[in-house]
Design an enzyme around this catalytic site. Structure first.
Site, short mmCIF file in Angstrom:
data_model
loop_
_atom_site.label_atom_id
_atom_site.label_comp_id
_atom_site.label_asym_id
_atom_site.label_seq_id
_atom_site.Cartn_x
_atom_site.Cartn_y
_atom_site.Cartn_z
N LEU A 183 1.09 -0.83 0.25
CA LEU A 183 -0.13 -0.09 -0.20
C LEU A 183 1.02 1.45 0.17
CD1 LEU A 183 -1.48 -2.16 0.71
CD2 LEU A 183 -2.71 -0.43 2.14
N ILE A 184 0.96 1.54 -1.03
CA ILE A 184 1.76 3.02 -1.56
C ILE A 184 1.47 4.16 -1.15
CG2 ILE A 184 1.98 2.37 -3.99
CD1 ILE A 184 5.36 3.26 -3.88
N LYS A 265 -8.85 3.66 7.31
CA LYS A 265 -8.06 2.55 7.20
C LYS A 265 -8.54 1.08 6.84
CE LYS A 265 -3.27 4.74 7.81
NZ LYS A 265 -2.93 4.79 8.59
N GLY A 287 3.38 0.27 5.36
CA GLY A 287 4.87 1.74 6.22
C GLY A 287 4.26 1.54 7.65
N GLN A 296 -2.04 3.92 14.41
CA GLN A 296 -0.91 3.37 15.05
C GLN A 296 -0.43 3.19 16.38
OE1 GLN A 296 2.33 4.39 12.44
NE2 GLN A 296 1.32 4.73 10.42
N CYS A 456 14.73 13.46 -19.18
CA CYS A 456 15.38 12.45 -18.37
C CYS A 456 16.36 11.31 -19.19
CB CYS A 456 14.61 12.19 -17.93
SG CYS A 456 13.66 10.82 -18.55
#
Length: 482
Positions: A183-184, A265, A287, A296, A456
């Site tokens: 889960l980014i 969440k 994370g 958390q 780039c």
């Protein structure tokens, strides 16, 4: 050119069958990564190491760098493989190789030997060390903590002169463990946790919950693509983007202020679990670190976990923020995270740190779960290798040019290290350097009467950043692809 790949020590203590499987997978991973540099390259596996042989000397540095970023490799030895006849021949070859390196230094000689010979490893060390000491007047022998250690390997009738040793990232080869879904968010924590699972041998797919529009998704795509390209490009992975704005809107309207964070969440875990089940992924990765924010705490994490049977891995659970940022700096995601646009649609004025299950469930009874089902059903699933292609299709308003006009300036947006290693010089046009992670804060300081052609090396970052600047109101940007 030849490299000897040394295995991560935990691989060597596995049973014979498991060790062989790990080595086979690592060999395949190395081939998959290095074929982009040299198609004639040979990768040969042995019981104790893996050999990489390549003919294109121009790709030496690129191949060496790529090897140091493949999970499962403890270190890499760059060697010169030559035949020898006797111990004196070994000494002469060592003298030619190491004379300049040993001038004015203390040294010792260390030899590893395989095969049948008339001499032992210690005898070679003494003979070569004594000869080097006699023939290099400014050098002297020091067996403990010398300035230079001369590493030699003797195998049958071949001598390996070790030109350099380079540390790998260790861990297990990707593919030796099962797939996970990360889960980014693009911040420090999710990038580091994704890396840690890749290093442990998992193929990491990415799931992004978009709370803030296209600019946020562009930034997160960059992070995911960077992590995959740098550490996990031996395998295909998915990037799944879920538009979570309807869910956030429903939470804001239906859920009590103090419970919003935990409910959000829980909704994310529900959605990610559905995605994981769809693609046969065994675990989720987050994370989260204990006590870092209100959601958390142990009580709240337990309530979040309760909504799904899918295993949730939290590799950073005991890490403090400073440690996480240091790891992000080491793997190269710090600059992404520092400039990542932060969006939080659910901000509680007084979030609970010890949510009560009955109260959370009562709040969720007001939630329309068809909204959650719909956003998961409409999730955008992309092969991460196609991010560049999809970006080009989506960003139709960003023009890509191969030439330049009198009012154009090329803007090199690569990182500082990349610019130093390979400076961009284009005849007939000015080139200005501004790393991608400074564009959001520094682009407005540039001369806005000019047209800026973002460049780039691969063209992915330039198109993504051009879209981002367009969304910020800058119309004088294009992507440059010569």
């Amino acid at each position: 050119m030849k490299f000897i790949i040394k295995l991560f020590p935990e691989i060597t203590i596995k049973s014979q069958s498991v060790r062989l499987r790990f080595i086979k997978i690592l060999t395949g991973n190395i081939r998959n990564v290095l074929k982009h540099y040299d198609e004639t390259l040979a990768v040969v596996r042995h019981w104790d190491n893996i050999e990489v042989r390549a003919k294109d000397e121009n790709q030496r540095l690129a191949i060496r760098d790529a090897l140091t970023r493949i999970p499962g490799i403890h270190h890499i030895l760059e060697v010169e493989d030559v035949p020898f006849t006797d111990m004196h021949d070994i000494f002469e070859k060592a003298l030619a190789q190491y004379r300049e390196q040993l001038e004015g230094k203390t040294f010792c000689v260390r030899v590893k030997r395989r095969g049948k010979h008339e001499f032992s490893s210690i005898e070679v060390e003494r003979y070569v060390g004594g000869g080097l000491n006699q023939h290099i007047e400014s050098a002297r022998v020091k067996l403990t903590n010398p300035d230079v250690t001369v590493h030699l390997e003797v195998e049958d009738d071949r001598l390996l002169l070790i030109k350099g040793r380079y540390e790998g990232i260790g861990g297990f080869p990707i593919g030796t463990q099962e797939d996970v879904l990360s889960l980014i968010s693009g911040g420090f924590d999710s990038g580091v946790s994704s890396y840690m699972l890749m290093r442990r041998g998992c193929r990491v797919h990415y799931c992004f919950f978009n709370l803030g529009g296209a600019a946020h998704e562009i930034g997160v795509r960059q992070v995911a693509h960077y992590l995959w390209n740098r550490f996990g490009s031996s395998h295909r992975v998915r990037f799944v983007a879920i538009n979570f704005e309807p869910v956030v809107g429903e939470i804001l309207e239906k859920v009590d202020d103090g419970q919003m964070g935990v409910v959000l969440k829980r909704m994310m875990v529900r959605a990610a679990s559905k995605v994981a089940e769809r693609y046969g992924v065994q675990a989720l990765v987050t994370g989260e670190a204990l006590g870092q924010v209100s959601s958390q705490t142990l009580t709240n994490l337990r309530l979040i976990d309760n909504v799904s049977d899918t295993l949730i891995l939290r590799p950073l659970i005991s890490y403090d923020k400073e440690h996480i940022i240091n790891l992000a700096r080491q793997i190269g995601t710090e600059d992404f995270a520092r400039t990542m646009p932060e969006y939080c649609g659910v901000i509680s004025k007084s979030p609970t740190v010890k949510a009560i299950k009955a109260k959370i469930e009562a709040e969720e009874e007001n939630f329309d779960f068809s909204i959650l089902d719909k956003v998961v059903e409409e999730a955008n699933n992309v092969d991460i290798r196609e991010i560049a292609q999809q970006t080009q299709q989506e960003v139709v308003e960003v023009e890509t040019v191969s030439g330049f006009g009198p009012n154009d300036v090329i803007l090199d947006i690569r990182s500082v290290d990349e610019q130093d290693d390979k400076p961009l010089k284009v005849e007939g046009v000015d080139v200005v350097s501004l790393p991608f992670y400074k564009l959001s804060t520094k682009f407005g300081d540039l001369d806005q009467s000019k047209t800026w052609l973002l460049w780039c090396e691969r063209g992915v970052m330039s198109r993504l950043q051009a879209l981002y600047l367009r969304e910020q109101g800058f119309e004088n940007v294009k992507a440059y692809r010569p």
